[in-house]
Scaffold this active site. Structure first.
Site, PDB file in Angstrom:
ATOM      1  N   ARG A   1       0.034 -11.105  -6.172  1.00  0.00           N
ATOM      2  CA  ARG A   1      -0.169 -11.590  -7.546  1.00  0.00           C
ATOM      3  C   ARG A   1       0.944 -11.147  -8.492  1.00  0.00           C
ATOM      4  O   ARG A   1       1.235 -11.818  -9.483  1.00  0.00           O
ATOM      5  CB  ARG A   1      -1.505 -11.074  -8.081  1.00  0.00           C
ATOM      6  CG  ARG A   1      -2.712 -11.727  -7.448  1.00  0.00           C
ATOM      7  CD  ARG A   1      -3.949 -10.982  -7.816  1.00  0.00           C
ATOM      8  NE  ARG A   1      -3.800  -9.559  -7.502  1.00  0.00           N
ATOM      9  CZ  ARG A   1      -4.706  -8.629  -7.735  1.00  0.00           C
ATOM     10  NH1 ARG A   1      -5.844  -8.957  -8.313  1.00  0.00           N
ATOM     11  NH2 ARG A   1      -4.491  -7.378  -7.421  1.00  0.00           N
TER      12      ARG A   1
ATOM     13  N   HIS B   1      -2.917  -1.107  15.597  1.00  0.00           N
ATOM     14  CA  HIS B   1      -1.543  -0.665  15.857  1.00  0.00           C
ATOM     15  C   HIS B   1      -1.467   0.345  17.000  1.00  0.00           C
ATOM     16  O   HIS B   1      -0.399   0.563  17.556  1.00  0.00           O
ATOM     17  CB  HIS B   1      -0.868  -0.151  14.583  1.00  0.00           C
ATOM     18  CG  HIS B   1      -1.411   1.124  14.069  1.00  0.00           C
ATOM     19  ND1 HIS B   1      -2.493   1.182  13.233  1.00  0.00           N
ATOM     20  CD2 HIS B   1      -1.031   2.399  14.277  1.00  0.00           C
ATOM     21  CE1 HIS B   1      -2.752   2.435  12.947  1.00  0.00           C
ATOM     22  NE2 HIS B   1      -1.889   3.204  13.572  1.00  0.00           N
TER      23      HIS B   1
ATOM     24  N   LYS C   1       1.695   0.982  20.560  1.00  0.00           N
ATOM     25  CA  LYS C   1       2.451   2.203  20.861  1.00  0.00           C
ATOM     26  C   LYS C   1       3.036   2.130  22.273  1.00  0.00           C
ATOM     27  O   LYS C   1       2.397   1.653  23.203  1.00  0.00           O
ATOM     28  CB  LYS C   1       1.556   3.433  20.730  1.00  0.00           C
ATOM     29  CG  LYS C   1       1.256   3.757  19.273  1.00  0.00           C
ATOM     30  CD  LYS C   1       0.443   5.017  19.142  1.00  0.00           C
ATOM     31  CE  LYS C   1       0.123   5.294  17.693  1.00  0.00           C
ATOM     32  NZ  LYS C   1       1.263   5.840  16.953  1.00  0.00           N
TER      33      LYS C   1
ATOM     34  N   GLU D   1      -5.923  14.300  13.176  1.00  0.00           N
ATOM     35  CA  GLU D   1      -4.987  14.168  12.052  1.00  0.00           C
ATOM     36  C   GLU D   1      -5.037  15.446  11.226  1.00  0.00           C
ATOM     37  O   GLU D   1      -6.091  16.086  11.146  1.00  0.00           O
ATOM     38  CB  GLU D   1      -5.398  13.002  11.158  1.00  0.00           C
ATOM     39  CG  GLU D   1      -5.408  11.656  11.853  1.00  0.00           C
ATOM     40  CD  GLU D   1      -5.936  10.556  10.934  1.00  0.00           C
ATOM     41  OE1 GLU D   1      -5.132   9.762  10.462  1.00  0.00           O
ATOM     42  OE2 GLU D   1      -7.152  10.537  10.675  1.00  0.00           O
TER      43      GLU D   1
ATOM     44  N   HIS E   1      -9.659   2.084  17.249  1.00  0.00           N
ATOM     45  CA  HIS E   1      -8.573   2.732  17.996  1.00  0.00           C
ATOM     46  C   HIS E   1      -9.054   3.440  19.275  1.00  0.00           C
ATOM     47  O   HIS E   1      -8.512   3.223  20.352  1.00  0.00           O
ATOM     48  CB  HIS E   1      -7.858   3.764  17.132  1.00  0.00           C
ATOM     49  CG  HIS E   1      -7.330   3.210  15.840  1.00  0.00           C
ATOM     50  ND1 HIS E   1      -6.687   2.004  15.771  1.00  0.00           N
ATOM     51  CD2 HIS E   1      -7.347   3.698  14.577  1.00  0.00           C
ATOM     52  CE1 HIS E   1      -6.332   1.775  14.507  1.00  0.00           C
ATOM     53  NE2 HIS E   1      -6.725   2.782  13.767  1.00  0.00           N
TER      54      HIS E   1
ATOM     55  N   LYS F   1     -10.208  14.393  10.698  1.00  0.00           N
ATOM     56  CA  LYS F   1      -9.189  14.635   9.674  1.00  0.00           C
ATOM     57  C   LYS F   1      -9.129  16.124   9.362  1.00  0.00           C
ATOM     58  O   LYS F   1     -10.085  16.852   9.622  1.00  0.00           O
ATOM     59  CB  LYS F   1      -9.541  13.857   8.409  1.00  0.00           C
ATOM     60  CG  LYS F   1      -9.449  12.366   8.619  1.00  0.00           C
ATOM     61  CD  LYS F   1      -9.404  11.622   7.311  1.00  0.00           C
ATOM     62  CE  LYS F   1      -9.140  10.162   7.521  1.00  0.00           C
ATOM     63  NZ  LYS F   1      -7.785   9.869   7.986  1.00  0.00           N
TER      64      LYS F   1
HETATM   65  N1  LIG Z   1      -1.832   1.032   4.217  1.00  0.00           N
HETATM   66  C1  LIG Z   1      -2.090   1.256   5.491  1.00  0.00           C
HETATM   67  O1  LIG Z   1      -1.534   2.152   6.132  1.00  0.00           O
HETATM   68  C2  LIG Z   1      -3.077   0.389   6.239  1.00  0.00           C
HETATM   69  C3  LIG Z   1      -3.378   0.723   7.556  1.00  0.00           C
HETATM   70  C4  LIG Z   1      -4.253  -0.094   8.278  1.00  0.00           C
HETATM   71  C5  LIG Z   1      -4.808  -1.200   7.664  1.00  0.00           C
HETATM   72  N2  LIG Z   1      -4.513  -1.486   6.361  1.00  0.00           N
HETATM   73  C6  LIG Z   1      -5.126  -2.688   5.773  1.00  0.00           C
HETATM   74  O2  LIG Z   1      -4.088  -3.555   5.334  1.00  0.00           O
HETATM   75  C7  LIG Z   1      -4.486  -4.248   4.155  1.00  0.00           C
HETATM   76  C8  LIG Z   1      -3.485  -3.944   3.040  1.00  0.00           C
HETATM   77  O3  LIG Z   1      -3.499  -2.559   2.818  1.00  0.00           O
HETATM   78  P1  LIG Z   1      -2.549  -1.837   1.782  1.00  0.00           P
HETATM   79  O4  LIG Z   1      -2.708  -0.381   2.023  1.00  0.00           O
HETATM   80  O5  LIG Z   1      -1.195  -2.424   1.800  1.00  0.00           O
HETATM   81  O6  LIG Z   1      -3.279  -2.191   0.395  1.00  0.00           O
HETATM   82  P2  LIG Z   1      -2.657  -2.156  -1.080  1.00  0.00           P
HETATM   83  O7  LIG Z   1      -1.556  -1.180  -1.186  1.00  0.00           O
HETATM   84  O8  LIG Z   1      -3.826  -2.042  -1.991  1.00  0.00           O
HETATM   85  O9  LIG Z   1      -2.020  -3.605  -1.232  1.00  0.00           O
HETATM   86  C9  LIG Z   1      -2.789  -4.758  -1.375  1.00  0.00           C
HETATM   87  C10 LIG Z   1      -1.858  -5.937  -1.505  1.00  0.00           C
HETATM   88  O10 LIG Z   1      -2.651  -7.091  -1.720  1.00  0.00           O
HETATM   89  C11 LIG Z   1      -2.169  -7.773  -2.883  1.00  0.00           C
HETATM   90  N3  LIG Z   1      -3.305  -8.454  -3.493  1.00  0.00           N
HETATM   91  C12 LIG Z   1      -4.427  -7.899  -4.007  1.00  0.00           C
HETATM   92  N4  LIG Z   1      -5.240  -8.861  -4.485  1.00  0.00           N
HETATM   93  C13 LIG Z   1      -4.637 -10.039  -4.257  1.00  0.00           C
HETATM   94  C14 LIG Z   1      -4.969 -11.375  -4.526  1.00  0.00           C
HETATM   95  N5  LIG Z   1      -6.104 -11.722  -5.130  1.00  0.00           N
HETATM   96  N6  LIG Z   1      -4.100 -12.336  -4.158  1.00  0.00           N
HETATM   97  C15 LIG Z   1      -2.936 -12.027  -3.544  1.00  0.00           C
HETATM   98  N7  LIG Z   1      -2.567 -10.772  -3.272  1.00  0.00           N
HETATM   99  C16 LIG Z   1      -3.396  -9.781  -3.619  1.00  0.00           C
HETATM  100  C17 LIG Z   1      -1.583  -6.664  -3.737  1.00  0.00           C
HETATM  101  O11 LIG Z   1      -0.596  -7.106  -4.613  1.00  0.00           O
HETATM  102  P3  LIG Z   1      -0.881  -7.586  -6.125  1.00  0.00           P
HETATM  103  O12 LIG Z   1      -1.709  -6.535  -6.775  1.00  0.00           O
HETATM  104  O13 LIG Z   1       0.486  -7.742  -6.673  1.00  0.00           O
HETATM  105  O14 LIG Z   1      -1.597  -8.870  -5.983  1.00  0.00           O
HETATM  106  C18 LIG Z   1      -0.903  -5.822  -2.670  1.00  0.00           C
HETATM  107  O15 LIG Z   1       0.324  -6.407  -2.303  1.00  0.00           O
HETATM  108  C19 LIG Z   1      -5.907  -3.771   3.855  1.00  0.00           C
HETATM  109  O16 LIG Z   1      -6.810  -4.656   4.481  1.00  0.00           O
HETATM  110  C20 LIG Z   1      -5.969  -2.413   4.547  1.00  0.00           C
HETATM  111  O17 LIG Z   1      -7.273  -2.066   4.924  1.00  0.00           O
HETATM  112  C21 LIG Z   1      -3.653  -0.714   5.648  1.00  0.00           C
END
Ligand SMILES: NC(=O)c1ccc[n+]([C@@H]2O[C@H](COP(=O)([O-])OP(=O)(O)OC[C@H]3O[C@@H](n4cnc5c(N)ncnc54)[C@H](OP(=O)(O)O)[C@@H]3O)[C@@H](O)[C@H]2O)c1
Length: 484
Positions: free
Chosen positions: A51, A178, A182, A216, A240, A331
């Site tokens: 967004r 993920h 590995k 962890e 996992h 954790k």
């Molecule tokens: N971070 C990790 O290490 C990790 C690991 C495993 C799984 N995940 C999964 O991966 C996904 C993303 O995680 P994240 O940690 O990157 O989350 P995040 O940092 O909260 O990022 C969310 C992303 O979604 C975008 N977004 C939110 N609402 C939106 C909308 N209505 N339309 C379009 N874009 C939107 C946000 O950008 P804007 O606010 O600019 O829209 C941002 O780019 C989640 O499902 C999470 O559970 C993450």
């Protein structure tokens, strides 16, 4: 040894959530490394979508910073970085709105591989899938990549599967775990099915038990609100640890091909026995020198959510009858360490008089740190003085065996994204696998929730609660040390 990099086909990869933590920390730095290695072709493109009102220049700036922070040793390659950034575009899109889709449709090429990475909250998967079709962007050849968590129980996982299935065929859906990307996990399959040595011993005649530990040192960090509704069982075991268990326990597939492998994994999950209550230990970390307690971290003084779980699991089939699998994850543990240990049975009889010690062969498969394997074997202690036996590891640490090449071991995300482009689903979870895992997990969670079970406190920096040690001791066994 010379490693070969085979470039993938030219692609357009759209990352929804392209400004998020996962995209900045893992996906884009990983793609940068694949670009430098020559695996990502120079004509391929990556389109960030979220967004935030950014233009392409602003997005490139954001990703340059992310690569500098998370890109590892390669970040000094400024020429390479510049060339990579030129492959990036950005479109401002709200998954729930209608703006930006026409611009995206203009950008995505129809004559290259198209992949859409849903790196956003699962609540948005349906909106994205629907709009990709409504705006004529996705085709029957497009691929979508979805992140964990895939549901929080069987019902929600089924809903997600149905939502995606309304617009995409199962062969187009790549559910990421993920851990499966590995290097060691794939090596586990190579060791099992590429050698004559192990498979004959891989059963209840020779294996005493198997331990899987994912420890962890970090606490819940900034994910407190999410984690407190999830806990270690949903966050780690259902996905996992379950996947690792499947790869260790599955029958040899007829061929190394996506559905053949996934059919065998599914059979393992379906053969899991319900776990008895006294074979589960749930824990919660207490405050320590280095940080607050779990309850403080999640700002919920009455939280009953587990940050640690240990359990004894049995697989109801011919190969594994009677062999316990001990799983544990937590954790704020003493070290960051993930390991699978296959502990073989004692010798039935020893011919070495005076040697009272217990000698066992143990195959240890380390996922982190120092990905690699070692096999504990018993040999004669060198020197005079009779036949004294000692156990030594035959070490297969990749860094030692492969030298400089091991440093180039691809990160799990990079490997998996390249597999998406190649159209290889072997290392991705199929919908029925995920549902079967929840079908096994749900009654266990329902059980402790209905009983209002309180997790045992454990010291931060320890190996978990005392009861987890007892889970093994009662069976005359002990956990492997958690070493970083
Ligand atoms: N971070 C990790 O290490 C990790 C690991 C495993 C799984 N995940 C999964 O991966 C996904 C993303 O995680 P994240 O940690 O990157 O989350 P995040 O940092 O909260 O990022 C969310 C992303 O979604 C975008 N977004 C939110 N609402 C939106 C909308 N209505 N339309 C379009 N874009 C939107 C946000 O950008 P804007 O606010 O600019 O829209 C941002 O780019 C989640 O499902 C999470 O559970 C993450």
């Amino acid at each position: 040894m010379v490693s070969r990099v085979i470039p993938v086909e030219t692609f357009d990869l759209v990352i929804f959530g392209g400004t998020g933590d996962l995209a900045r920390r893992k996906i884009l730095p990983g793609l940068f490394r694949r670009f430098l290695s020559g695996q990502m072709p120079p004509e391929a493109r990556i389109i960030g979508a979220a967004r935030s009102e950014l233009d392409t220049a602003g997005y490139r700036e954001m990703i340059a910073e992310a690569v500098a922070e998370f890109g590892g040793a390669e970040t000094n390659n400024t020429k390479g970085l510049q060339a990579f950034l030129e492959r990036l575009d950005y479109v401002a899109i709200d998954a729930r709105g209608e703006g930006g889709w026409a611009a995206l449709a203009e950008l995505v090429r129809s004559d290259v591989v198209q992949a859409y990475y849903f790196s956003v909250a699962p609540a948005l998967f349906g909106d994205l899938a629907e709009r990709l079709h409504k705006h004529g962007i996705a085709s029957a050849q497009s691929r979508i990549v979805v992140e964990k968590p895939f549901g929080r129980d069987l019902e929600s996982a089924r809903d997600l599967n149905r939502t995606l299935a309304a617009h995409f065929d199962e062969s187009q859906i790549y559910r990421i775990d993920h851990y499966l990307g590995k290097e060691t996990v794939q090596n586990l399959m190579a060791v099992r099915f590429g050698n004559v040595l192990f498979e004959p011993l891989w059963n209840n005649h020779y294996v005493d038990h198997i331990q899987i530990t994912v420890a962890e040192t970090v606490g819940v960090g900034g994910r407190g609100a999410y984690y407190d509704k999830s806990g270690a069982m949903r966050d780690m075991v259902q996905n996992h640890l379950m996947q690792l268990l499947c790869l260790i326990a599955m029958e040899p597939p007829g061929q190394f091909e996506a559905d053949a492998v996934r059919d065998e994994k599914l059979k393992v999950i379906r053969a899991l026995q319900p776990v008895e209550n006294h074979h589960i230990v749930r824990g919660q970390y207490d405050a320590g020198k280095d940080g607050p307690s779990y309850r403080d971290d999640v700002e919920n003084a009455r939280s009953f959510t587990e940050s640690f779980i240990a359990m004894r699991v049995h697989i109801n089939n011919w190969r594994w009858a009677g062999v316990p699998f001990y799983l544990r994850t937590g954790k704020r543990m003493k070290a960051r360490s993930s390991e699978i240990a296959v502990v073989f049975k004692d010798l039935g009889h020893t011919i070495f008089e005076g040697d009272e010690a217990r000698h066992r062969n143990i195959l240890s498969i380390r996922l982190q740190p120092n990905e690699g394997m070692d096999l504990q074997v018993t040999i004669k202690e060198p020197g005079p003085g009779g036949m004294r036996l000692i156990d030594v590891p035959l070490d297969m640490t990749f860094a030692d065996a492969l030298g400089a090449e091991a440093e180039d071991v691809t990160d799990a995300y990079e490997r998996l994204i390249m597999d998406v482009i190649r159209g290889n689903q072997t290392l991705f979870m199929r919908g029925d696998e995920v549902e079967a895992a929840w079908r096994w997990t749900d009654p266990l969670i329902d059980g402790w929730e209905a009983r209002n079970d309180v997790p045992k406190l454990y010291d931060a920096g320890s190996a978990g609660p005392e009861d987890a040690l007892m889970l093994m001791h009662r069976d005359g066994r002990k956990w492997r040390e958690i070493k970083g």
